[in-house]
Each structure stands twice: as structure tokens, then as C-alpha cells.
Design a protein around this motif. Structure first.
Motif, short mmCIF file in Angstrom:
data_model
loop_
_atom_site.label_atom_id
_atom_site.label_comp_id
_atom_site.label_asym_id
_atom_site.label_seq_id
_atom_site.Cartn_x
_atom_site.Cartn_y
_atom_site.Cartn_z
N GLU A 170 0.83 -1.20 0.00
CA GLU A 170 0.00 0.00 0.00
C GLU A 170 0.87 1.25 0.00
OE1 GLU A 170 -3.13 0.18 2.83
OE2 GLU A 170 -3.41 -1.99 2.80
N ILE A 171 0.46 2.23 -0.79
CA ILE A 171 1.21 3.47 -0.91
C ILE A 171 1.23 4.25 0.41
CG2 ILE A 171 -0.75 4.79 -1.76
CD1 ILE A 171 2.79 5.25 -3.04
N VAL A 172 0.17 4.14 1.20
CA VAL A 172 0.11 4.83 2.48
C VAL A 172 1.19 4.30 3.42
CG1 VAL A 172 -1.31 5.26 4.52
CG2 VAL A 172 -2.33 5.35 2.25
N LEU A 173 1.35 2.99 3.46
CA LEU A 173 2.36 2.40 4.32
C LEU A 173 3.76 2.80 3.90
CD1 LEU A 173 0.91 -1.19 4.78
CD2 LEU A 173 0.79 0.74 6.34
N VAL A 174 4.00 2.85 2.61
CA VAL A 174 5.33 3.24 2.12
C VAL A 174 5.62 4.70 2.48
CG1 VAL A 174 6.72 3.59 0.05
CG2 VAL A 174 5.32 1.55 0.27
N ALA A 175 4.66 5.58 2.28
CA ALA A 175 4.87 7.00 2.56
C ALA A 175 5.04 7.26 4.05
CB ALA A 175 3.70 7.82 2.02
N VAL A 176 4.21 6.66 4.88
CA VAL A 176 4.32 6.84 6.32
C VAL A 176 5.64 6.25 6.82
CG1 VAL A 176 3.33 6.15 8.54
CG2 VAL A 176 1.86 7.00 6.72
N GLY A 177 6.01 5.09 6.31
CA GLY A 177 7.28 4.48 6.69
C GLY A 177 8.47 5.32 6.29
N LEU A 178 8.41 5.92 5.12
CA LEU A 178 9.50 6.77 4.65
C LEU A 178 9.69 7.97 5.57
CD1 LEU A 178 11.53 7.39 2.34
CD2 LEU A 178 9.71 8.71 1.29
N PHE A 179 8.61 8.63 5.92
CA PHE A 179 8.71 9.78 6.80
C PHE A 179 9.06 9.37 8.23
CE2 PHE A 179 5.89 11.63 3.49
CZ PHE A 179 6.81 12.56 3.03
N ALA A 180 8.60 8.20 8.67
CA ALA A 180 8.92 7.73 10.01
C ALA A 180 10.40 7.44 10.15
CB ALA A 180 8.09 6.49 10.35
N VAL A 181 11.00 6.84 9.14
CA VAL A 181 12.44 6.56 9.18
C VAL A 181 13.22 7.86 9.26
CG1 VAL A 181 14.37 5.66 7.82
CG2 VAL A 181 12.29 4.33 8.05
N ALA A 182 12.84 8.85 8.49
CA ALA A 182 13.53 10.14 8.52
C ALA A 182 13.40 10.79 9.90
CB ALA A 182 12.96 11.05 7.45
N GLU A 183 12.24 10.70 10.50
CA GLU A 183 12.02 11.30 11.82
C GLU A 183 12.83 10.57 12.89
OE1 GLU A 183 10.66 14.13 14.40
OE2 GLU A 183 10.34 14.07 12.25
N VAL A 184 12.92 9.27 12.81
CA VAL A 184 13.71 8.49 13.77
C VAL A 184 15.18 8.85 13.64
CG1 VAL A 184 14.51 6.16 14.33
CG2 VAL A 184 12.08 6.61 14.02
N LEU A 185 15.69 8.93 12.42
CA LEU A 185 17.09 9.30 12.22
C LEU A 185 17.36 10.70 12.76
CD1 LEU A 185 17.81 7.89 8.66
CD2 LEU A 185 18.67 7.05 10.85
N TYR A 186 16.47 11.62 12.54
CA TYR A 186 16.63 12.98 13.06
C TYR A 186 16.67 12.97 14.59
CZ TYR A 186 15.76 17.88 14.05
OH TYR A 186 15.84 19.15 14.54
N ALA A 187 15.75 12.22 15.19
CA ALA A 187 15.69 12.16 16.65
C ALA A 187 16.95 11.53 17.24
CB ALA A 187 14.45 11.39 17.10
N TYR A 223 20.11 14.08 16.61
CA TYR A 223 20.07 15.37 17.28
C TYR A 223 19.49 15.28 18.69
CZ TYR A 223 21.18 17.23 12.73
OH TYR A 223 21.80 17.49 11.55
N GLU A 224 19.56 14.10 19.30
CA GLU A 224 18.99 13.93 20.64
C GLU A 224 19.77 14.75 21.65
OE1 GLU A 224 17.93 10.43 23.84
OE2 GLU A 224 19.01 9.95 22.02
#
Length: 83
Positions: free
Chosen positions: A13-30, A33-34
Motif C-alpha cells: 500500500e502506498i500509504v504504508l510506504v509514505a508513512v514508513g519513509l517519513f517515520a524513518v527520517a524522523e527516527v534518524l533525526y531524533a 540530534y537527541e
């Protein structure tokens, strides 16, 4: 091509791919820069926006609209992808 996983018969599903893509970026940022203070963050000094703030925010709103509208028009994507 499903690797023996019956759930993959319907595809990805495209929703899962898009949410996963943004979630990975947010986790890496956190993780990267923790605990670090980013100098570019503004402190909340007032509740309402000034005229200067309104003028500065218009390009961001237009950019967000231009990027979010095509994703919002994708069938079965709904409102999850642009937000």
C-alpha cells in the motif's frame, strides 16, 4: 514474488510506504540530534502572528499546498499521505 507471505498477494500500500519513509527520517533525526539544542528554533514569545510572520509564512503555505495537493488526489491515499 511474495516470498511465501500471503499478505503480499495484494501488493504494497502506498500509504504504508509514505508513512514508513517519513517515520524513518524522523527516527534518524531524533537519534542524531537527541539532546542537542538547534539554534534555529524559535521560542514562543506571543500567541498571535505579527504581519512579518504572516509574510514569512506565505511561501511555506504555498509550497506545502503545491506538494500536498497531488498526494491528496491519489486514490486510496486519503489524508494520511499529505499530512
Amino acid at each position: 514474488y511474495t516470498g511465501g507471505i500471503p499478505e503480499m498477494l495484494d501488493g504494497i500500500e502506498i500509504v504504508l510506504v509514505a508513512v514508513g519513509l517519513f517515520a524513518v527520517a524522523e527516527v534518524l533525526y531524533a537519534v542524531l540530534y537527541e539532546g542537542k539544542v538547534v539554534e534555529g528554533q524559535n521560542k514562543l514569545s506571543r500567541v498571535h502572528m505579527s504581519k512579518r510572520d504572516w509574510k514569512r509564512s506565505i511561501p511555506a503555505w504555498l509550497r506545502g499546498t503545491a506538494i500536498g495537493t497531488p498526494f491528496g488526489c491519489i486514490p486510496a491515499g486519503g489524508t494520511e499521505i499529505p499530512t
